[in-house]
Motif scaffolding. Sequence first.
Motif, PDB file in Angstrom:
ATOM      1  N   THR A  17       5.841 -12.766  -0.610  1.00 35.50           N
ATOM      2  CA  THR A  17       4.812 -12.546   0.416  1.00 35.50           C
ATOM      3  C   THR A  17       4.189 -11.164   0.252  1.00 35.50           C
ATOM      4  O   THR A  17       4.899 -10.160   0.213  1.00 35.50           O
ATOM      5  N   ASP A  19       1.851  -7.879   1.327  1.00 33.40           N
ATOM      6  CA  ASP A  19       1.387  -7.165   2.515  1.00 33.40           C
ATOM      7  C   ASP A  19      -0.135  -7.198   2.566  1.00 33.40           C
ATOM      8  O   ASP A  19      -0.811  -6.978   1.549  1.00 33.40           O
ATOM      9  N   TRP A  20      -0.675  -7.472   3.758  1.00 33.64           N
ATOM     10  CA  TRP A  20      -2.133  -7.372   3.930  1.00 33.64           C
ATOM     11  C   TRP A  20      -2.415  -5.937   4.344  1.00 33.64           C
ATOM     12  O   TRP A  20      -2.268  -5.547   5.489  1.00 33.64           O
ATOM     13  N   ALA A 149      -9.212 -13.413   1.709  1.00 36.08           N
ATOM     14  CA  ALA A 149      -7.850 -13.620   2.201  1.00 36.08           C
ATOM     15  C   ALA A 149      -6.964 -14.233   1.121  1.00 36.08           C
ATOM     16  O   ALA A 149      -5.799 -13.847   0.962  1.00 36.08           O
ATOM     17  N   ALA A 152      -6.035 -11.516  -1.287  1.00 33.48           N
ATOM     18  CA  ALA A 152      -5.000 -10.631  -0.762  1.00 33.48           C
ATOM     19  C   ALA A 152      -3.629 -11.299  -0.776  1.00 33.48           C
ATOM     20  O   ALA A 152      -2.613 -10.645  -1.005  1.00 33.48           O
ATOM     21  N   ALA A 153      -3.575 -12.605  -0.524  1.00 39.78           N
ATOM     22  CA  ALA A 153      -2.297 -13.318  -0.476  1.00 39.78           C
ATOM     23  C   ALA A 153      -1.691 -13.512  -1.854  1.00 39.78           C
ATOM     24  O   ALA A 153      -0.462 -13.607  -1.987  1.00 39.78           O
ATOM     25  N   LEU A 306       0.875 -14.034   4.280  1.00 39.14           N
ATOM     26  CA  LEU A 306       0.578 -12.603   4.297  1.00 39.14           C
ATOM     27  C   LEU A 306       1.488 -11.922   5.302  1.00 39.14           C
ATOM     28  O   LEU A 306       1.726 -12.452   6.397  1.00 39.14           O
ATOM     29  N   LYS A 307       1.982 -10.740   4.947  1.00 38.79           N
ATOM     30  CA  LYS A 307       2.775  -9.970   5.893  1.00 38.79           C
ATOM     31  C   LYS A 307       1.826  -9.057   6.667  1.00 38.79           C
ATOM     32  O   LYS A 307       1.047  -8.301   6.084  1.00 38.79           O
ATOM     33  N   VAL A 308       1.909  -9.145   7.993  1.00 43.71           N
ATOM     34  CA  VAL A 308       0.996  -8.398   8.861  1.00 43.71           C
ATOM     35  C   VAL A 308       1.782  -7.830  10.035  1.00 43.71           C
ATOM     36  O   VAL A 308       3.008  -7.977  10.128  1.00 43.71           O
TER      37      VAL A 308
END
Length: 624
Positions: A17, A19-20, A149, A152-153, A306-308
């Motif tokens: 996973t 990070d965003w 997105a 980013a993922a 995504l880690k948010v």
Amino acid sequence: MNKAPLPLPAEHIPPGTADWRTPGAERWLAAVPAGWARPLWSVAALVVSMVWYLAAGPAPVCTSAEPCGTDWWGLGTAVVLALTPYWVWRQPRLALVGLAAGVVGFAAEGGVTESLAEPYVLAHLVAVAFTTAGIVHRLALAGRQRALALEAAGPAARPLPAAARTFRRGRFSFGLAALILAVAGFGYWQVQRVADAYEERAAAATQLSGRVVALERDDDMDIVKVEADGRTHRFETAFPESFPEGGTADVVVDGDWAALVAEPYDAFGWELLVFAGLTASLAFFANGVDGRTRSVRLRRGSLPVLKVLVREDHEDSRTWVFAADDPEGLRPVLYFHSLAASGEGEEEEGPEDADAVDLTKVREILRGEDPPPPLREAVLYGVPYAGAEVAFAARDDEDSPEVVVECSVTAVKPAVAGPARRGPKLPSQNRGRKNAQRPVEEIAATLAPVDGLRVWKAHGLSRAVGLGLLVVQGGGMWAMLDDGPSWTWLWLVVGLPWLTTAVATALTWRITADRDGLWVTGAWRVRRIGWDAITAVRHTDDGIRVTTGKDHPDVALSPTGWAWLERRLDREPYAVRAADEMRALHLDPALRPAEEAPAARQGMAVGPPLVAVSALWGAAVLLL
């Protein structure tokens, strides 16, 4: 000092996973639609153009060859036109279908050929073109956000947690749509009964051709008098222009019963019920289909992750999403409303938990403050873009290690990019919260002592509200006075004082702060309130209220703007800020001005002059 975000246990973070982070989130936010493409402007343009077309467009012509009975095709077109502004706001793809259907129906009635001659037709076509361009622009940028997105993922993709796979949406909308559709069906049955009863009686009646001898107005109804077979018949008509005096009109007569062939029956009330029922049921049905489709799509196959960081809004329970490297939650990226996917697994509270006391929370409660929701680490499942459906896993709260999965129940919306970006309203950031106020220290940080005066007065949006109410007042007086004395004049007695007060306040309200207190200019007079007499200042219901002690009456100004619209435009409402600043001056004497306000700076009430203008307008309507 801000607490660190609540960590998410490592076993709940899928391997790989990403990070965003802020750079990627900022690029995602930069792909928001331009201001001109906001649904608010498109909906306003469509509604204004439709109202103009209905008011200025040609009235239907009723003839014996083409009677004005029930036009189901026209009613269906009207339903689509009524739904289109709502779809522009909620479901842009359906709105494109509605716009196309509206233009086709418009062209079928010869509207396009009239566009060069009639301004209201051209205005509607321009509104349709503007709305279409805005929708296409929004959809294109939503696609851009989706691509960013996914970038980013990265390649990581995981199925939705098991707790969320049974979460479904749409059942309530489907049930409500079915209920309202049944009401519309009842209305349709009643219309058919009226039509069949007329057809049955007209088949046994005698058709005659008569001469229109008079057109009259009786109790707000248009009456056409037709002379036929030696008798004069009176008929109510919705379209008196179809029966010019001296012309001919076909009637059917059966004893004492008679009807116009061109306007055979009146089922408008039932037709209105069908129209309202179809509009509402289709709106709910489309919402249900959209929610169910998005829900199924989210639960099908593997999803990008995504880690948010997430935080629940202190005011309306929105879930705000922040970049993973924004531990203070300063720059929100997007938001949505969410619900827990499953209530299973909740642990029973033990005796040690029941007896434990958080002294920090106790102090906050005693001070009248709610503890702020914590910032939590989370894994976001799905591709976030404007209008998307997502889910996330995060710890429930700081007192429990349990991890819950929540699914969005409203579409993803981006936060506003730039310095004015919206964010969750915490107790220290509750700008616009109805029954809460910012701490004085926060307000004082933006204020400095001044030697002059502080003035808050009607701003642009407040004056726009006042002008709109003034148009309503003038139009209402015209409509009620134009036909001479009537019982409807009672509405003027009830509504005119309130309207006059509201118009005068919205146009010219003013509050001046000097060393001794506030000068408050309302609709009818200017009031002086000393600092020692004030107990509270707050914004409520689009107004500013200054509360005083028992020895003085409270002072209220309303309306002072339109806070809802200002928030929709991503602005802090002016009147909210004004009330906060007045409260800070009241509580901190060091912030107050040092001068006394002269008479020229205290304001002037315009209610009395407005009454005179209204009286002149009413006299002009009656005499002309």
